[in-house]
Design a protein around this motif. Structure first.
Motif, mmCIF file in Angstrom:
data_model
loop_
_atom_site.group_PDB
_atom_site.id
_atom_site.type_symbol
_atom_site.label_atom_id
_atom_site.label_comp_id
_atom_site.label_asym_id
_atom_site.label_seq_id
_atom_site.Cartn_x
_atom_site.Cartn_y
_atom_site.Cartn_z
ATOM 1 N N ALA A 14 0.811 -1.219 0.000
ATOM 2 C CA ALA A 14 0.000 0.000 0.000
ATOM 3 C C ALA A 14 0.846 1.272 0.000
ATOM 4 N N THR A 15 2.044 1.201 0.546
ATOM 5 C CA THR A 15 2.904 2.385 0.625
ATOM 6 C C THR A 15 4.182 2.239 -0.186
ATOM 7 N N GLY A 16 4.528 1.011 -0.547
ATOM 8 C CA GLY A 16 5.796 0.766 -1.213
ATOM 9 C C GLY A 16 6.979 0.846 -0.262
ATOM 10 N N LYS A 17 6.692 0.942 1.041
ATOM 11 C CA LYS A 17 7.738 1.107 2.056
ATOM 12 C C LYS A 17 8.262 -0.241 2.536
ATOM 13 N N LYS A 18 9.583 -0.344 2.588
ATOM 14 C CA LYS A 18 10.198 -1.527 3.187
ATOM 15 C C LYS A 18 10.122 -1.391 4.698
ATOM 16 N N PHE A 19 10.023 -2.528 5.370
ATOM 17 C CA PHE A 19 9.961 -2.499 6.823
ATOM 18 C C PHE A 19 10.842 -3.575 7.442
ATOM 19 N N HIS A 20 11.177 -3.344 8.690
ATOM 20 C CA HIS A 20 11.952 -4.244 9.544
ATOM 21 C C HIS A 20 11.308 -4.096 10.919
ATOM 22 N N ALA A 21 10.324 -4.935 11.214
ATOM 23 C CA ALA A 21 9.468 -4.766 12.388
ATOM 24 C C ALA A 21 9.732 -5.841 13.436
ATOM 25 N N GLN A 22 9.888 -5.420 14.688
ATOM 26 C CA GLN A 22 10.069 -6.368 15.781
ATOM 27 C C GLN A 22 8.848 -7.273 15.886
ATOM 28 N N ALA A 23 9.103 -8.557 16.183
ATOM 29 C CA ALA A 23 8.009 -9.519 16.308
ATOM 30 C C ALA A 23 8.375 -10.607 17.304
ATOM 31 N N THR A 24 7.386 -11.048 18.025
ATOM 32 C CA THR A 24 7.542 -12.237 18.863
ATOM 33 C C THR A 24 6.352 -13.155 18.629
ATOM 34 N N HIS A 25 6.603 -14.421 18.722
ATOM 35 C CA HIS A 25 5.562 -15.450 18.644
ATOM 36 C C HIS A 25 5.655 -16.280 19.908
ATOM 37 N N THR A 26 4.535 -16.500 20.546
ATOM 38 C CA THR A 26 4.491 -17.402 21.689
ATOM 39 C C THR A 26 3.654 -18.605 21.284
ATOM 40 N N TRP A 27 4.244 -19.773 21.361
ATOM 41 C CA TRP A 27 3.609 -21.020 20.955
ATOM 42 C C TRP A 27 3.324 -21.879 22.185
ATOM 43 N N THR A 28 2.182 -22.504 22.188
ATOM 44 C CA THR A 28 1.863 -23.511 23.191
ATOM 45 C C THR A 28 1.782 -24.846 22.474
ATOM 46 N N MET A 29 2.502 -25.821 23.002
ATOM 47 C CA MET A 29 2.585 -27.139 22.387
ATOM 48 C C MET A 29 1.883 -28.178 23.258
ATOM 49 N N LYS A 30 1.307 -29.166 22.599
ATOM 50 C CA LYS A 30 0.691 -30.300 23.307
ATOM 51 C C LYS A 30 0.815 -31.525 22.416
ATOM 52 N N ASP A 31 1.370 -32.581 22.957
ATOM 53 C CA ASP A 31 1.520 -33.840 22.225
ATOM 54 C C ASP A 31 2.217 -33.650 20.876
ATOM 55 N N GLY A 32 3.249 -32.788 20.848
ATOM 56 C CA GLY A 32 4.038 -32.596 19.642
ATOM 57 C C GLY A 32 3.396 -31.732 18.573
ATOM 58 N N LYS A 33 2.309 -31.046 18.904
ATOM 59 C CA LYS A 33 1.620 -30.168 17.950
ATOM 60 C C LYS A 33 1.464 -28.784 18.558
ATOM 61 N N SER A 34 1.455 -27.771 17.711
ATOM 62 C CA SER A 34 1.159 -26.413 18.159
ATOM 63 C C SER A 34 -0.348 -26.286 18.336
#
Length: 129
Positions: free
Chosen positions: A94-114
């Motif tokens: 939409a803007t043509g702007k490049k970005f470098h944005a901080q991100a975190t993902h928190t995953w919860t796992m059960k029996d080998g699956k997310s």
């Protein structure tokens, strides 16, 4: 295979474009919480089910972002809870702007699956001109 290894392989598969392999590591009824400020997100960003995440989030990334990639800095391994710390990179169409944005993902796992995904990302860095 340990939960951390499963997630690392999932991120590798995502980077390689092997989405089927990524989906195979998620529970069918995964609960996905995407930041509401992300361009492709509708409503509160909560989605249930891996096919819904594929359709409502992953498939839409190319509509909004060119060259999207994830730069992983580190993982914090808490056993059944794992955090990925990194950056999203790309160009917001939409803007043509490049970005470098901080991100975190928190995953919860059960029996080998997310079973739960929670995203925190600096959406302002992505969408502001």
């Amino acid at each position: 295979m340990k939960n951390l290894e499963i997630l690392k392989k999932g991120y590798q598969n995502f980077a390689e474009g092997n989405i089927e392999a990524v989906l195979s590591t998620w529970a069918e009824d995964i609960v996905w919480e995407e930041c509401p400020g992300m361009p492709m997100v509708e409503g509160d960003g909560k989605i249930v089910g891996r096919n819904a995440v594929l359709e409502k989030i992953l498939a839409k990334i190319p509509e909004y972002i060119d060259g999207f990639n994830l730069e992983i800095r580190e993982f914090v391994d808490g056993g059944d809870k794992i955090v990925m710390v990194g950056y999203y990179n790309g160009t917001y169409k939409a803007t043509g702007k490049k970005f470098h944005a901080q991100a975190t993902h928190t995953w919860t796992m059960k029996d080998g699956k997310s079973v739960h995904f929670y995203q925190a990302v600096d959406t302002a860095t992505i969408i502001n001109p």
